[in-house]
Design a protein around this motif. Structure first.
Motif: not given
Length: 283
Positions: A62-71
Protein backbone atom coordinates in the motif's frame (compact mmCIF):
# COMPACT_ATOMS: atom_id res chain seq x y z
CA UNK A 1 -3.91 -6.16 -18.92
CA UNK A 2 -5.09 -4.61 -22.17
CA UNK A 3 -8.28 -3.39 -20.50
CA UNK A 4 -6.24 -2.11 -17.54
CA UNK A 5 -3.88 -0.26 -19.91
CA UNK A 6 -6.73 1.49 -21.72
CA UNK A 7 -8.50 2.43 -18.49
CA UNK A 8 -5.19 3.56 -16.99
CA UNK A 9 -4.58 5.95 -19.89
CA UNK A 10 -8.13 7.30 -19.60
CA UNK A 11 -7.59 7.69 -15.86
CA UNK A 12 -4.44 9.66 -16.63
CA UNK A 13 -6.44 11.99 -18.86
CA UNK A 14 -9.02 12.57 -16.12
CA UNK A 15 -6.21 13.15 -13.62
CA UNK A 16 -4.65 15.76 -15.91
CA UNK A 17 -8.00 17.55 -16.08
CA UNK A 18 -8.45 17.44 -12.31
CA UNK A 19 -4.94 18.70 -11.49
CA UNK A 20 -5.87 21.94 -13.22
CA UNK A 21 -8.38 22.56 -10.38
CA UNK A 22 -6.79 20.90 -7.32
CA UNK A 23 -3.44 19.63 -5.99
CA UNK A 24 -2.28 16.17 -7.10
CA UNK A 25 -2.37 14.94 -3.48
CA UNK A 26 -6.04 15.86 -3.23
CA UNK A 27 -6.76 13.93 -6.44
CA UNK A 28 -5.02 10.91 -4.87
CA UNK A 29 -7.07 11.30 -1.68
CA UNK A 30 -10.48 11.45 -3.35
CA UNK A 31 -9.60 8.73 -5.86
CA UNK A 32 -8.63 6.36 -3.04
CA UNK A 33 -11.34 7.13 -0.49
CA UNK A 34 -14.04 6.40 -3.06
CA UNK A 35 -12.15 3.30 -4.18
CA UNK A 36 -11.98 2.23 -0.53
CA UNK A 37 -15.77 2.09 -0.25
CA UNK A 38 -16.02 0.23 -3.58
CA UNK A 39 -13.58 -2.48 -2.44
CA UNK A 40 -15.17 -2.76 1.02
CA UNK A 41 -18.56 -3.32 -0.63
CA UNK A 42 -17.07 -5.98 -2.91
CA UNK A 43 -15.50 -7.77 0.08
CA UNK A 44 -18.76 -7.63 2.04
CA UNK A 45 -20.67 -9.03 -0.94
CA UNK A 46 -18.20 -11.89 -1.47
CA UNK A 47 -15.83 -12.43 1.49
CA UNK A 48 -12.22 -13.40 0.70
CA UNK A 49 -11.21 -17.05 1.09
CA UNK A 50 -7.42 -16.75 1.28
CA UNK A 51 -5.97 -16.73 4.79
CA UNK A 52 -3.52 -13.82 4.65
CA UNK A 53 -0.94 -13.63 7.41
CA UNK A 54 1.74 -11.16 6.25
CA UNK A 55 0.23 -7.82 7.14
CA UNK A 56 3.56 -5.98 6.98
CA UNK A 57 3.90 -6.91 3.30
CA UNK A 58 0.30 -5.85 2.71
CA UNK A 59 1.01 -2.44 4.25
CA UNK A 60 4.28 -2.18 2.31
CA UNK A 61 2.41 -2.78 -0.94
CA UNK A 62 0.00 0.00 0.00
CA UNK A 63 2.78 2.45 0.87
CA UNK A 64 4.74 1.76 -2.31
CA UNK A 65 1.53 2.10 -4.30
CA UNK A 66 0.75 5.46 -2.70
CA UNK A 67 4.24 6.81 -3.43
CA UNK A 68 4.02 5.63 -7.02
CA UNK A 69 0.59 7.24 -7.43
CA UNK A 70 1.39 10.67 -5.96
CA UNK A 71 4.58 10.96 -8.03
CA UNK A 72 2.71 9.76 -11.11
CA UNK A 73 -0.22 12.15 -10.64
CA UNK A 74 2.11 15.08 -9.99
CA UNK A 75 4.09 14.46 -13.19
CA UNK A 76 0.84 14.03 -15.15
CA UNK A 77 -0.17 17.53 -14.09
CA UNK A 78 3.14 19.12 -15.07
CA UNK A 79 4.43 17.39 -18.24
CA UNK A 80 2.66 15.86 -21.28
CA UNK A 81 0.55 12.80 -20.45
CA UNK A 82 2.42 10.49 -22.84
CA UNK A 83 5.77 11.42 -21.31
CA UNK A 84 4.50 10.98 -17.74
CA UNK A 85 3.11 7.52 -18.44
CA UNK A 86 6.24 6.48 -20.36
CA UNK A 87 8.51 7.50 -17.47
CA UNK A 88 6.26 5.51 -15.13
CA UNK A 89 6.71 2.50 -17.43
CA UNK A 90 10.35 2.23 -16.39
CA UNK A 91 9.08 -0.01 -13.57
CA UNK A 92 10.07 -3.32 -15.29
CA UNK A 93 13.69 -2.15 -15.34
CA UNK A 94 13.59 -1.48 -11.62
CA UNK A 95 11.91 -4.86 -11.01
CA UNK A 96 14.93 -6.50 -12.68
CA UNK A 97 17.38 -4.40 -10.65
CA UNK A 98 15.55 -5.10 -7.38
CA UNK A 99 15.51 -8.82 -8.18
CA UNK A 100 19.30 -8.68 -8.64
CA UNK A 101 20.01 -6.94 -5.33
CA UNK A 102 17.24 -8.38 -3.14
CA UNK A 103 16.56 -11.83 -4.61
CA UNK A 104 20.09 -12.48 -5.89
CA UNK A 105 18.87 -13.20 -9.42
CA UNK A 106 21.51 -13.19 -12.13
CA UNK A 107 21.76 -10.40 -14.69
CA UNK A 108 22.58 -11.82 -18.10
CA UNK A 109 24.17 -9.80 -20.89
CA UNK A 110 20.86 -9.61 -22.79
CA UNK A 111 19.14 -8.18 -19.72
CA UNK A 112 21.90 -5.61 -19.18
CA UNK A 113 21.56 -4.53 -22.82
CA UNK A 114 17.80 -4.17 -22.32
CA UNK A 115 18.37 -1.99 -19.24
CA UNK A 116 20.83 0.23 -21.13
CA UNK A 117 18.34 0.58 -24.01
CA UNK A 118 15.48 1.44 -21.67
CA UNK A 119 17.32 4.02 -19.58
CA UNK A 120 18.75 5.57 -22.75
CA UNK A 121 15.11 6.22 -23.67
CA UNK A 122 14.62 7.99 -20.33
CA UNK A 123 17.61 10.22 -21.09
CA UNK A 124 16.17 11.18 -24.49
CA UNK A 125 12.78 12.03 -22.96
CA UNK A 126 14.31 14.05 -20.10
CA UNK A 127 16.70 15.89 -22.48
CA UNK A 128 19.36 16.52 -19.80
CA UNK A 129 21.50 18.58 -22.16
CA UNK A 130 18.68 20.93 -23.11
CA UNK A 131 16.49 23.42 -21.28
CA UNK A 132 13.66 20.95 -20.65
CA UNK A 133 15.41 18.82 -18.04
CA UNK A 134 13.90 19.25 -14.59
CA UNK A 135 13.25 17.50 -11.31
CA UNK A 136 9.83 16.54 -12.70
CA UNK A 137 11.42 13.91 -14.93
CA UNK A 138 13.42 12.56 -11.98
CA UNK A 139 10.21 12.29 -9.93
CA UNK A 140 8.54 10.53 -12.86
CA UNK A 141 11.27 7.88 -12.96
CA UNK A 142 11.15 7.60 -9.16
CA UNK A 143 7.42 6.88 -9.51
CA UNK A 144 8.39 4.01 -11.81
CA UNK A 145 10.70 2.69 -9.10
CA UNK A 146 7.95 2.69 -6.46
CA UNK A 147 5.57 1.05 -8.93
CA UNK A 148 8.16 -1.70 -9.43
CA UNK A 149 8.43 -2.17 -5.67
CA UNK A 150 4.64 -2.43 -5.43
CA UNK A 151 4.45 -5.02 -8.23
CA UNK A 152 7.23 -7.04 -6.62
CA UNK A 153 5.30 -7.07 -3.36
CA UNK A 154 2.18 -8.32 -5.18
CA UNK A 155 4.14 -11.37 -6.29
CA UNK A 156 5.07 -12.02 -2.66
CA UNK A 157 1.50 -11.99 -1.33
CA UNK A 158 -0.70 -13.02 -4.28
CA UNK A 159 -1.06 -16.59 -2.97
CA UNK A 160 -2.07 -15.62 0.57
CA UNK A 161 -4.26 -12.55 -0.03
CA UNK A 162 -7.33 -12.10 -2.25
CA UNK A 163 -6.63 -9.61 -5.07
CA UNK A 164 -9.35 -7.33 -3.65
CA UNK A 165 -7.60 -7.30 -0.26
CA UNK A 166 -4.35 -6.33 -1.99
CA UNK A 167 -6.15 -3.46 -3.71
CA UNK A 168 -7.75 -2.58 -0.34
CA UNK A 169 -4.27 -2.08 1.14
CA UNK A 170 -3.46 0.21 -1.76
CA UNK A 171 -6.54 2.45 -1.48
CA UNK A 172 -6.49 2.29 2.34
CA UNK A 173 -2.92 3.55 2.70
CA UNK A 174 -3.59 5.89 -0.24
CA UNK A 175 -6.38 7.48 1.81
CA UNK A 176 -4.60 7.68 5.17
CA UNK A 177 -1.28 9.07 3.90
CA UNK A 178 -2.80 12.10 2.08
CA UNK A 179 -5.00 12.83 5.12
CA UNK A 180 -1.89 12.83 7.32
CA UNK A 181 0.04 15.07 4.90
CA UNK A 182 -2.87 17.54 4.74
CA UNK A 183 -2.86 17.79 8.56
CA UNK A 184 0.91 18.34 8.61
CA UNK A 185 0.88 20.91 5.78
CA UNK A 186 0.40 24.06 7.96
CA UNK A 187 3.41 23.08 10.10
CA UNK A 188 5.83 21.87 7.42
CA UNK A 189 8.01 24.04 5.21
CA UNK A 190 9.90 22.20 2.48
CA UNK A 191 11.76 22.96 -0.72
CA UNK A 192 9.55 24.01 -3.63
CA UNK A 193 10.29 20.75 -5.45
CA UNK A 194 8.58 18.82 -2.61
CA UNK A 195 5.78 21.32 -1.90
CA UNK A 196 3.30 19.11 -3.81
CA UNK A 197 3.41 16.68 -0.85
CA UNK A 198 2.10 19.31 1.61
CA UNK A 199 -0.61 21.35 -0.15
CA UNK A 200 -3.53 23.12 1.47
CA UNK A 201 -6.78 21.14 1.31
CA UNK A 202 -9.68 22.68 -0.65
CA UNK A 203 -13.15 21.20 -1.06
CA UNK A 204 -14.09 21.03 -4.79
CA UNK A 205 -16.67 23.70 -5.64
CA UNK A 206 -18.30 22.49 -8.88
CA UNK A 207 -20.45 19.49 -9.74
CA UNK A 208 -18.33 18.82 -12.84
CA UNK A 209 -15.19 18.37 -10.73
CA UNK A 210 -17.05 16.01 -8.38
CA UNK A 211 -18.30 14.08 -11.43
CA UNK A 212 -14.74 13.70 -12.74
CA UNK A 213 -13.57 12.55 -9.30
CA UNK A 214 -16.30 9.91 -9.15
CA UNK A 215 -15.60 8.57 -12.64
CA UNK A 216 -11.85 8.53 -12.00
CA UNK A 217 -12.25 6.67 -8.70
CA UNK A 218 -14.53 4.08 -10.29
CA UNK A 219 -12.46 3.32 -13.37
CA UNK A 220 -9.07 3.49 -11.64
CA UNK A 221 -10.22 1.03 -8.97
CA UNK A 222 -11.35 -1.26 -11.77
CA UNK A 223 -7.99 -0.77 -13.50
CA UNK A 224 -6.10 -1.63 -10.29
CA UNK A 225 -8.15 -4.81 -9.84
CA UNK A 226 -7.51 -5.85 -13.46
CA UNK A 227 -3.81 -5.04 -13.10
CA UNK A 228 -3.54 -7.03 -9.87
CA UNK A 229 -5.27 -10.00 -11.51
CA UNK A 230 -2.95 -9.71 -14.51
CA UNK A 231 0.23 -9.60 -12.41
CA UNK A 232 -1.02 -12.55 -10.36
CA UNK A 233 -1.00 -14.70 -13.51
CA UNK A 234 1.75 -17.17 -14.27
CA UNK A 235 2.75 -15.94 -17.74
CA UNK A 236 4.12 -12.51 -16.85
CA UNK A 237 6.01 -12.06 -20.13
CA UNK A 238 2.86 -11.41 -22.18
CA UNK A 239 1.43 -9.27 -19.38
CA UNK A 240 4.52 -7.04 -19.39
CA UNK A 241 4.44 -6.62 -23.16
CA UNK A 242 0.74 -5.76 -23.32
CA UNK A 243 1.09 -3.22 -20.50
CA UNK A 244 2.99 -0.90 -22.87
CA UNK A 245 -0.14 -0.32 -24.95
CA UNK A 246 -1.12 2.40 -22.48
CA UNK A 247 1.62 4.64 -23.93
CA UNK A 248 -0.05 5.19 -27.35
CA UNK A 249 -3.40 5.43 -25.55
CA UNK A 250 -1.93 8.14 -23.30
CA UNK A 251 -0.34 10.06 -26.18
CA UNK A 252 -3.73 10.13 -27.91
CA UNK A 253 -5.65 11.27 -24.83
CA UNK A 254 -2.96 13.86 -24.05
CA UNK A 255 -3.12 15.27 -27.59
CA UNK A 256 -6.90 15.62 -27.27
CA UNK A 257 -6.36 17.56 -24.03
CA UNK A 258 -3.93 19.98 -25.68
CA UNK A 259 -0.52 18.37 -25.12
CA UNK A 260 2.04 18.98 -27.83
CA UNK A 261 2.65 15.94 -30.00
CA UNK A 262 5.94 14.25 -28.97
CA UNK A 263 9.00 15.52 -30.82
CA UNK A 264 11.53 13.22 -32.49
CA UNK A 265 13.76 12.77 -29.45
CA UNK A 266 10.78 11.99 -27.23
CA UNK A 267 9.43 9.50 -29.76
CA UNK A 268 12.81 7.78 -29.98
CA UNK A 269 12.99 7.74 -26.19
CA UNK A 270 9.52 6.20 -25.89
CA UNK A 271 10.47 3.57 -28.48
CA UNK A 272 13.67 2.66 -26.63
CA UNK A 273 11.80 2.32 -23.31
CA UNK A 274 9.22 0.05 -24.94
CA UNK A 275 11.93 -2.08 -26.61
CA UNK A 276 13.89 -2.35 -23.38
CA UNK A 277 10.75 -3.14 -21.39
CA UNK A 278 9.65 -5.84 -23.84
CA UNK A 279 13.11 -7.45 -23.72
CA UNK A 280 13.08 -7.42 -19.92
CA UNK A 281 9.53 -8.81 -19.85
CA UNK A 282 10.48 -11.63 -22.22
CA UNK A 283 13.42 -12.43 -19.99
Amino acid sequence: MLASALISALNGALTKMLTQDMPALEVVFFRNIIGLFIILYALKHTPPKLTGGKFHLLFTRGFFGFMAMILFFYTIGTIPLGEAITLNKTSPFFVTILAFFLLKEQLRLRTLVALVIGFSGVVLIAKPFGMEFSSIHILGVLGGFFAAAAYTTIKKIKDIYDSRVIVLSFVGVGTLMPALLFMLAPFVHVDESLAFLFPEFFVPQTLFVWFLIGVMALISTLSQWLLTKAYSAKNLSIVGVISYTNIPFAIGFGYLLGDAFPDRLTFVGITLIVIGGVLVSRK
